[in-house]
Design a protein around this motif. Sequence first.
Motif, PDB file in Angstrom:
ATOM      1  N   GLU A 148     -43.908  22.217 -53.659  1.00  0.00           N
ATOM      2  CA  GLU A 148     -45.279  22.131 -53.135  1.00  0.00           C
ATOM      3  C   GLU A 148     -46.306  21.818 -54.208  1.00  0.00           C
ATOM      4  O   GLU A 148     -47.305  21.163 -53.937  1.00  0.00           O
ATOM      5  N   ARG A 149     -46.067  22.218 -55.428  1.00  0.00           N
ATOM      6  CA  ARG A 149     -47.067  21.922 -56.465  1.00  0.00           C
ATOM      7  C   ARG A 149     -47.126  20.439 -56.815  1.00  0.00           C
ATOM      8  O   ARG A 149     -48.076  19.978 -57.433  1.00  0.00           O
ATOM      9  N   TRP A 150     -46.108  19.660 -56.390  1.00  0.00           N
ATOM     10  CA  TRP A 150     -46.095  18.227 -56.652  1.00  0.00           C
ATOM     11  C   TRP A 150     -46.431  17.407 -55.411  1.00  0.00           C
ATOM     12  O   TRP A 150     -46.481  16.175 -55.487  1.00  0.00           O
ATOM     13  N   GLN A 151     -46.665  18.060 -54.294  1.00  0.00           N
ATOM     14  CA  GLN A 151     -47.015  17.339 -53.077  1.00  0.00           C
ATOM     15  C   GLN A 151     -48.477  16.893 -53.143  1.00  0.00           C
ATOM     16  O   GLN A 151     -49.303  17.506 -53.811  1.00  0.00           O
ATOM     17  N   GLY A 152     -48.787  15.808 -52.436  1.00  0.00           N
ATOM     18  CA  GLY A 152     -50.155  15.310 -52.382  1.00  0.00           C
ATOM     19  C   GLY A 152     -50.596  14.548 -53.615  1.00  0.00           C
ATOM     20  O   GLY A 152     -51.783  14.299 -53.809  1.00  0.00           O
ATOM     21  N   LYS A 153     -49.645  14.143 -54.454  1.00  0.00           N
ATOM     22  CA  LYS A 153     -49.967  13.426 -55.684  1.00  0.00           C
ATOM     23  C   LYS A 153     -49.390  12.006 -55.708  1.00  0.00           C
ATOM     24  O   LYS A 153     -49.330  11.377 -56.743  1.00  0.00           O
ATOM     25  N   GLY A 154     -48.905  11.540 -54.554  1.00  0.00           N
ATOM     26  CA  GLY A 154     -48.332  10.201 -54.478  1.00  0.00           C
ATOM     27  C   GLY A 154     -46.868  10.122 -54.847  1.00  0.00           C
ATOM     28  O   GLY A 154     -46.267   9.045 -54.798  1.00  0.00           O
ATOM     29  N   LEU A 155     -46.278  11.251 -55.208  1.00  0.00           N
ATOM     30  CA  LEU A 155     -44.879  11.232 -55.623  1.00  0.00           C
ATOM     31  C   LEU A 155     -43.924  11.088 -54.439  1.00  0.00           C
ATOM     32  O   LEU A 155     -42.841  10.512 -54.572  1.00  0.00           O
TER      33      LEU A 155
END
Length: 169
Positions: free
Chosen positions: A98-105
Amino acid sequence: MSIRLERIISPSAAQLAELYAVCSQAPNYWQLTEGKLLPGKAAIAGWFDGSELPVGRKPDDQQIYGVRLGAELIGMVMALRGWRYPEQTMIGLLLLSERWQGKGLGRAVYEAIEGIIRSWPGMRVVRIGIIASNTPAFPFWHRMGFRETGERRRDLSFLADTILLEKPL
């Protein structure tokens, strides 16, 4: 820094621990789809021994990738080749911490797995099943070019019906 997909075939204990850690870093997904905080460690191991595959599928039909950003495992993706017919692949799971979601990854991961799927001879369609209670997932998959097929399936291990989406390659 860019993502990299790393195929996992026979995971070591350390790789299983990393995958479990990634799953534990995405509690909203498990809560929305299964009503629990995360899958058990045995379920994760089952992804690799074939016990979690649909009837008639063998472990070689499924490919599981860890998603790395630098040295850190931040997600995973599973693809089942020849799902309903030989020209079709089913993405069983695309999950990011979840900490990497919403960053285009997520888009980068999907584009990477689509590239792998396109390299398989004869592939024409990619499918994904989204649990209806996982409403945040629908906009992402629509942006990736997937459209609902009108098919729904019920699996009692999930909180709601599975809605099927497809994208031609």
